[in-house]
Design a protein around this motif. Structure first.
Motif, PDB file in Angstrom:
ATOM      1  N   PRO A 102       0.802  -1.225   0.000  1.00  0.00           N
ATOM      2  CA  PRO A 102       0.000   0.000   0.000  1.00  0.00           C
ATOM      3  C   PRO A 102       0.837   1.279   0.000  1.00  0.00           C
ATOM      4  O   PRO A 102       0.357   2.333  -0.378  1.00  0.00           O
ATOM      5  CB  PRO A 102      -0.805  -0.116   1.295  1.00  0.00           C
ATOM      6  CG  PRO A 102       0.086  -0.921   2.206  1.00  0.00           C
ATOM      7  CD  PRO A 102       0.769  -1.903   1.311  1.00  0.00           C
ATOM      8  N   THR A 103       2.071   1.219   0.463  1.00  0.00           N
ATOM      9  CA  THR A 103       2.989   2.351   0.349  1.00  0.00           C
ATOM     10  C   THR A 103       4.260   1.845  -0.318  1.00  0.00           C
ATOM     11  O   THR A 103       4.725   0.745  -0.026  1.00  0.00           O
ATOM     12  CB  THR A 103       3.339   2.939   1.736  1.00  0.00           C
ATOM     13  OG1 THR A 103       3.916   1.920   2.551  1.00  0.00           O
ATOM     14  CG2 THR A 103       2.100   3.500   2.412  1.00  0.00           C
ATOM     15  N   ALA A 104       4.825   2.640  -1.203  1.00  0.00           N
ATOM     16  CA  ALA A 104       6.018   2.209  -1.937  1.00  0.00           C
ATOM     17  C   ALA A 104       7.223   2.156  -1.018  1.00  0.00           C
ATOM     18  O   ALA A 104       7.512   3.102  -0.292  1.00  0.00           O
ATOM     19  CB  ALA A 104       6.276   3.153  -3.104  1.00  0.00           C
ATOM     20  N   ARG A 105       7.934   1.035  -1.073  1.00  0.00           N
ATOM     21  CA  ARG A 105       9.156   0.891  -0.288  1.00  0.00           C
ATOM     22  C   ARG A 105      10.039  -0.145  -0.959  1.00  0.00           C
ATOM     23  O   ARG A 105       9.553  -1.103  -1.572  1.00  0.00           O
ATOM     24  CB  ARG A 105       8.864   0.504   1.154  1.00  0.00           C
ATOM     25  CG  ARG A 105       8.041  -0.776   1.320  1.00  0.00           C
ATOM     26  CD  ARG A 105       6.876  -0.519   2.260  1.00  0.00           C
ATOM     27  NE  ARG A 105       6.157  -1.749   2.556  1.00  0.00           N
ATOM     28  CZ  ARG A 105       5.139  -2.186   1.812  1.00  0.00           C
ATOM     29  NH1 ARG A 105       4.780  -1.540   0.732  1.00  0.00           N
ATOM     30  NH2 ARG A 105       4.503  -3.291   2.154  1.00  0.00           N
ATOM     31  N   ILE A 106      11.317   0.066  -0.855  1.00  0.00           N
ATOM     32  CA  ILE A 106      12.281  -0.911  -1.343  1.00  0.00           C
ATOM     33  C   ILE A 106      13.247  -1.203  -0.209  1.00  0.00           C
ATOM     34  O   ILE A 106      13.485  -0.367   0.661  1.00  0.00           O
ATOM     35  CB  ILE A 106      13.049  -0.416  -2.595  1.00  0.00           C
ATOM     36  CG1 ILE A 106      13.863   0.840  -2.297  1.00  0.00           C
ATOM     37  CG2 ILE A 106      12.094  -0.183  -3.748  1.00  0.00           C
ATOM     38  CD1 ILE A 106      14.748   1.277  -3.452  1.00  0.00           C
ATOM     39  N   GLY A 107      13.798  -2.412  -0.204  1.00  0.00           N
ATOM     40  CA  GLY A 107      14.700  -2.774   0.878  1.00  0.00           C
ATOM     41  C   GLY A 107      15.670  -3.846   0.463  1.00  0.00           C
ATOM     42  O   GLY A 107      15.528  -4.487  -0.577  1.00  0.00           O
ATOM     43  N   ARG A 108      16.641  -4.051   1.321  1.00  0.00           N
ATOM     44  CA  ARG A 108      17.680  -5.041   1.060  1.00  0.00           C
ATOM     45  C   ARG A 108      18.137  -5.640   2.377  1.00  0.00           C
ATOM     46  O   ARG A 108      18.408  -4.924   3.340  1.00  0.00           O
ATOM     47  CB  ARG A 108      18.876  -4.378   0.370  1.00  0.00           C
ATOM     48  CG  ARG A 108      19.943  -5.361  -0.109  1.00  0.00           C
ATOM     49  CD  ARG A 108      21.201  -4.592  -0.502  1.00  0.00           C
ATOM     50  NE  ARG A 108      22.160  -5.404  -1.220  1.00  0.00           N
ATOM     51  CZ  ARG A 108      23.024  -6.247  -0.658  1.00  0.00           C
ATOM     52  NH1 ARG A 108      23.014  -6.408   0.668  1.00  0.00           N
ATOM     53  NH2 ARG A 108      23.879  -6.930  -1.384  1.00  0.00           N
ATOM     54  N   ALA A 109      18.221  -6.966   2.408  1.00  0.00           N
ATOM     55  CA  ALA A 109      18.835  -7.628   3.552  1.00  0.00           C
ATOM     56  C   ALA A 109      20.331  -7.332   3.541  1.00  0.00           C
ATOM     57  O   ALA A 109      20.928  -7.138   2.478  1.00  0.00           O
ATOM     58  CB  ALA A 109      18.586  -9.129   3.494  1.00  0.00           C
ATOM     59  N   LEU A 110      20.935  -7.282   4.699  1.00  0.00           N
ATOM     60  CA  LEU A 110      22.352  -6.949   4.811  1.00  0.00           C
ATOM     61  C   LEU A 110      23.039  -7.971   5.710  1.00  0.00           C
ATOM     62  O   LEU A 110      22.522  -8.312   6.776  1.00  0.00           O
ATOM     63  CB  LEU A 110      22.552  -5.555   5.398  1.00  0.00           C
ATOM     64  CG  LEU A 110      21.987  -4.390   4.585  1.00  0.00           C
ATOM     65  CD1 LEU A 110      21.975  -3.117   5.427  1.00  0.00           C
ATOM     66  CD2 LEU A 110      22.795  -4.176   3.318  1.00  0.00           C
ATOM     67  N   LEU A 244       9.840  -3.160   7.439  1.00  0.00           N
ATOM     68  CA  LEU A 244      10.484  -3.939   6.388  1.00  0.00           C
ATOM     69  C   LEU A 244      11.978  -4.063   6.643  1.00  0.00           C
ATOM     70  O   LEU A 244      12.553  -5.145   6.498  1.00  0.00           O
ATOM     71  CB  LEU A 244      10.237  -3.285   5.028  1.00  0.00           C
ATOM     72  CG  LEU A 244      10.894  -3.953   3.822  1.00  0.00           C
ATOM     73  CD1 LEU A 244      10.402  -5.385   3.648  1.00  0.00           C
ATOM     74  CD2 LEU A 244      10.632  -3.147   2.543  1.00  0.00           C
ATOM     75  N   ALA A 245      12.620  -2.968   7.041  1.00  0.00           N
ATOM     76  CA  ALA A 245      14.052  -3.002   7.340  1.00  0.00           C
ATOM     77  C   ALA A 245      14.351  -3.997   8.454  1.00  0.00           C
ATOM     78  O   ALA A 245      15.303  -4.781   8.373  1.00  0.00           O
ATOM     79  CB  ALA A 245      14.550  -1.609   7.718  1.00  0.00           C
ATOM     80  N   ARG A 246      13.536  -3.979   9.492  1.00  0.00           N
ATOM     81  CA  ARG A 246      13.760  -4.902  10.608  1.00  0.00           C
ATOM     82  C   ARG A 246      13.486  -6.340  10.195  1.00  0.00           C
ATOM     83  O   ARG A 246      14.208  -7.262  10.591  1.00  0.00           O
ATOM     84  CB  ARG A 246      12.888  -4.488  11.801  1.00  0.00           C
ATOM     85  CG  ARG A 246      13.331  -3.184  12.436  1.00  0.00           C
ATOM     86  CD  ARG A 246      12.581  -2.904  13.730  1.00  0.00           C
ATOM     87  NE  ARG A 246      11.167  -2.633  13.511  1.00  0.00           N
ATOM     88  CZ  ARG A 246      10.656  -1.429  13.231  1.00  0.00           C
ATOM     89  NH1 ARG A 246      11.460  -0.388  13.112  1.00  0.00           N
ATOM     90  NH2 ARG A 246       9.349  -1.273  13.066  1.00  0.00           N
ATOM     91  N   ALA A 247      12.441  -6.569   9.392  1.00  0.00           N
ATOM     92  CA  ALA A 247      12.118  -7.924   8.944  1.00  0.00           C
ATOM     93  C   ALA A 247      13.229  -8.504   8.077  1.00  0.00           C
ATOM     94  O   ALA A 247      13.522  -9.700   8.137  1.00  0.00           O
ATOM     95  CB  ALA A 247      10.797  -7.917   8.180  1.00  0.00           C
ATOM     96  N   LEU A 248      13.856  -7.637   7.262  1.00  0.00           N
ATOM     97  CA  LEU A 248      14.948  -8.084   6.398  1.00  0.00           C
ATOM     98  C   LEU A 248      16.273  -8.213   7.137  1.00  0.00           C
ATOM     99  O   LEU A 248      17.197  -8.854   6.658  1.00  0.00           O
ATOM    100  CB  LEU A 248      15.129  -7.091   5.238  1.00  0.00           C
ATOM    101  CG  LEU A 248      14.048  -7.051   4.169  1.00  0.00           C
ATOM    102  CD1 LEU A 248      14.267  -5.851   3.252  1.00  0.00           C
ATOM    103  CD2 LEU A 248      14.050  -8.337   3.361  1.00  0.00           C
ATOM    104  N   GLY A 249      16.374  -7.593   8.302  1.00  0.00           N
ATOM    105  CA  GLY A 249      17.672  -7.496   8.959  1.00  0.00           C
ATOM    106  C   GLY A 249      18.604  -6.614   8.148  1.00  0.00           C
ATOM    107  O   GLY A 249      19.787  -6.896   8.015  1.00  0.00           O
TER     108      GLY A 249
END
Length: 269
Positions: A102-110, A244-249
């Motif tokens: 519903p809101t645009a976001r991009i992320g990456r696991a690190l 999302l950042a926390r879910a991806l680590g």
């Protein structure tokens, strides 16, 4: 707590700022290399892989090559050794994700050491990004005009360019304020290996490029990219970038707000 590495000026100055701030981490990485490799690099006789990567970095990514020269000089590590290379077979990057609703976001696991870096390149767009202490290019970030990008590397056969294509992420942050020109740049510019980029803009939406022997454009739909392979969305998707950042680590960009989330912290360009 992530301290921000502040980098400003011409490309070499940007690298000097990063090298001074990350000197210990870069030196530890170099110290872990085989002794013969370190001695050869110190003597100015880099191995074939180092030499090809550094040569192609200067040819196709000159700003980043200059940045790496400054980084290596400040950290006391040969820039040729630091030059990013096309990963070999079997290399698997953490997941790269982009969600349009519903809101645009991009992320990456690190995984491994990272730094939060604020780049203010002379005459180009400022950005805030996450990268490795020894990398010239961003892994995920957003610039002052709202263009966001996230990248993963990946292996590919018969890479003509020894400098990896994912380095185009930094070019996008520095050069572009619109999705279309950035996407064209990523499709047309040289770069070796596989992997992918996802780009997003608060008005223009989301798209991506998958690298390899041929380049494929990804349009619109929510997706997961891992080393260039795409898959559908998972059943449960965090609704906002911090989750999302926390879910991806890892890290994520709230595209509408133009900010970068790393753990519990929020950063702006």
């Amino acid at each position: 707590m992530n301290a921000v590495v502040e980098c400003e000026g011409a490309p070499r100055d940007l690298g000097l700022d990063q090298g001074l701030a990350c000197r210990d981490a870069v030196a530890r990485r170099f110290a872990g290399a085989p002794l013969c490799e370190r001695l050869r690099s110190r003597a100015g006789w880099p191995g074939e892989g180092e030499s090809r990567s550094f040569r192609d970095l200067w040819q196709y990514f000159p700003h980043q090559a200059d940045r790496l020269e400054g980084l290596g000089g400040a950290a006391g590590v040969p820039a040729t050794w630091l030059a990013p290379r096309v990963p070999g077979p079997g290399h698997v990057e953490p997941a790269l994700v982009g969600y349009a609703a519903p809101t645009a976001r991009i992320g990456r696991a690190l995984g491994g050491p990272v730094v939060v870096r604020r780049s203010r390149p002379e005459g180009l767009f400022a950005s805030v990004e996450v990268t490795r202490p020894w990398f010239p290019a961003a892994l995920v970030g957003v610039n002052e005009r709202g263009l966001a990008v996230a990248a993963v590397a990946g292996p590919a056969e018969a890479a003509r360019c020894a400098a990896p294509a994912w380095l185009l992420a930094q070019d996008c942050l520095e050069r572009f304020e619109a999705l279309g020109p950035a996407l064209d740049w990523c499709c047309e510019r040289p770069g070796g290996g596989g992997g992918a980029l996802i780009l997003a803009h608060p008005v223009e939406g989301m798209a991506g490029v998958v690298f390899g022997a041929t380049r494929r454009v990804l349009r619109g739909d929510p997706s997961i990219v891992r080393g260039g392979a795409t898959a559908g969305s998972p059943d449960a998707v965090p609704a906002e970038a911090g989750s999302l950042a926390r879910a991806l680590g890892g890290a994520a960009v709230d595209v509408g707000a133009g900010c970068l989330h790393v753990g519990e912290q929020v950063f702006n360009p």
